[in-house]
Scaffold this motif. Sequence first.
Motif, PDB file in Angstrom:
ATOM      1  N   LEU A 137      42.346  40.610  29.829  1.00 39.29           N
ATOM      2  CA  LEU A 137      42.703  39.764  30.960  1.00 39.29           C
ATOM      3  C   LEU A 137      42.033  40.243  32.237  1.00 39.29           C
ATOM      4  N   LEU A 138      42.076  41.548  32.473  1.00 44.08           N
ATOM      5  CA  LEU A 138      41.527  42.118  33.699  1.00 44.08           C
ATOM      6  C   LEU A 138      41.411  43.627  33.535  1.00 44.08           C
ATOM      7  N   THR A 139      40.320  44.179  34.047  1.00 38.62           N
ATOM      8  CA  THR A 139      40.188  45.631  34.098  1.00 38.62           C
ATOM      9  C   THR A 139      40.138  46.059  35.558  1.00 38.62           C
ATOM     10  N   PHE A 140      40.417  47.336  35.788  1.00 34.13           N
ATOM     11  CA  PHE A 140      40.372  47.845  37.146  1.00 34.13           C
ATOM     12  C   PHE A 140      38.954  47.744  37.704  1.00 34.13           C
ATOM     13  N   GLU A 141      37.979  47.965  36.858  1.00 35.46           N
ATOM     14  CA  GLU A 141      36.585  47.859  37.305  1.00 35.46           C
ATOM     15  C   GLU A 141      36.269  46.436  37.747  1.00 35.46           C
ATOM     16  N   GLN A 142      36.773  45.437  37.015  1.00 36.94           N
ATOM     17  CA  GLN A 142      36.570  44.046  37.420  1.00 36.94           C
ATOM     18  C   GLN A 142      37.243  43.749  38.755  1.00 36.94           C
ATOM     19  N   LEU A 143      38.428  44.280  38.921  1.00 36.47           N
ATOM     20  CA  LEU A 143      39.140  44.080  40.181  1.00 36.47           C
ATOM     21  C   LEU A 143      38.341  44.642  41.345  1.00 36.47           C
ATOM     22  N   LEU A 144      37.829  45.865  41.196  1.00 36.71           N
ATOM     23  CA  LEU A 144      37.051  46.463  42.274  1.00 36.71           C
ATOM     24  C   LEU A 144      35.758  45.695  42.525  1.00 36.71           C
ATOM     25  N   ARG A 145      35.149  45.185  41.468  1.00 35.76           N
ATOM     26  CA  ARG A 145      33.879  44.472  41.598  1.00 35.76           C
ATOM     27  C   ARG A 145      34.067  43.071  42.192  1.00 35.76           C
ATOM     28  N   GLU A 146      35.110  42.364  41.740  1.00 37.56           N
ATOM     29  CA  GLU A 146      35.294  40.966  42.123  1.00 37.56           C
ATOM     30  C   GLU A 146      36.166  40.787  43.359  1.00 37.56           C
TER      31      GLU A 146
ATOM     32  N   ALA B  55      42.811  34.768  40.594  1.00 38.88           N
ATOM     33  CA  ALA B  55      42.494  33.468  39.995  1.00 38.88           C
ATOM     34  C   ALA B  55      42.319  33.595  38.485  1.00 38.88           C
ATOM     35  N   ARG B  56      41.734  34.707  38.052  1.00 45.04           N
ATOM     36  CA  ARG B  56      41.547  34.941  36.615  1.00 45.04           C
ATOM     37  C   ARG B  56      42.911  34.998  35.908  1.00 45.04           C
ATOM     38  N   VAL B  57      43.850  35.729  36.515  1.00 42.74           N
ATOM     39  CA  VAL B  57      45.183  35.852  35.929  1.00 42.74           C
ATOM     40  C   VAL B  57      45.897  34.503  35.926  1.00 42.74           C
ATOM     41  N   GLU B  58      45.751  33.766  37.009  1.00 37.89           N
ATOM     42  CA  GLU B  58      46.416  32.463  37.115  1.00 37.89           C
ATOM     43  C   GLU B  58      45.843  31.464  36.115  1.00 37.89           C
ATOM     44  N   GLN B  59      44.532  31.461  35.951  1.00 40.52           N
ATOM     45  CA  GLN B  59      43.898  30.546  35.002  1.00 40.52           C
ATOM     46  C   GLN B  59      44.302  30.848  33.565  1.00 40.52           C
ATOM     47  N   ALA B  60      44.612  32.093  33.296  1.00 49.49           N
ATOM     48  CA  ALA B  60      45.048  32.483  31.954  1.00 49.49           C
ATOM     49  C   ALA B  60      46.535  32.183  31.734  1.00 49.49           C
ATOM     50  N   GLY B  61      47.212  31.684  32.772  1.00 46.83           N
ATOM     51  CA  GLY B  61      48.634  31.385  32.652  1.00 46.83           C
ATOM     52  C   GLY B  61      49.491  32.618  32.543  1.00 46.83           C
TER      53      GLY B  61
END
Length: 249
Positions: A166-175, A182-188
């Motif tokens: 769903l999400l990694t810490f590295e993605q959070l820091l990058r994005e 939005a990624r979490v919300e789109q995944a419901g």
Amino acid sequence: MMLTMWWACGLPAEARAATDYCAGSERAVLFLIDRTTAYDERDQEVLVGGMERFFGELGTGDRLLLYTIGASPADSRRLFDRCVPGCPEEGFLGNLFSSCKAMVARADRQVFTRDLVTMLVDLLHDPQDYAASAIIETIRSVAASNRASRPARMVLFSDMLENTELLTFEQLLREGTGPALARVEQAGMIPDLAGMEVDAFGLGRSHAVDRPALSGEAMRTLTEFWEALFAKAGAAGITIGPDYVEDAG
């Protein structure tokens, strides 16, 4: 260790009453403990100190439900589910004729405390470490499974470093917070925390070797993301930081 401050000896089991202490309060509190990173001495101090202060805030009849966070929601385990023993204040005559006996209630509270401490000691003596950390998914699952109880609070002990598909810490820091949310919300996967006070402590350290402190920028991004997610989830109040902050209410 500070755990010894909690320890007390209760009356023999046969002297304890089968009192429904849950009738003394409608308040339920969820406490989630992250098991995906092995605790070091610093983690243990933060967890034990936080739980000791948290325990002191519980009132008679409050229901405490304690769950673990693992690599997936299926790994989560409910370790504790009881109401705090005690007799309600009813005045002299009310107490005289009440079915709740103070001596028995005190003994039951000691047993409650002993069992909670034993559970915590077992956790501290059983270090675990997982490649994944399903914090968001477990929060959502635990909140949903307890919705009928209308929990007043959710308390989390975790570094809050999500690490799943769903999400990694590295993605959070990058994005950044916006795209990550939005990624979490789109995944419901936004949890339903409507009306709950949410308190998270244990943040501030990375998963790198020796677990150094996060940079100031990384800590700000992490805090911003979780504040935004909890707000989106409907939380009534949000507290996030390295150490447990006592409930002002």
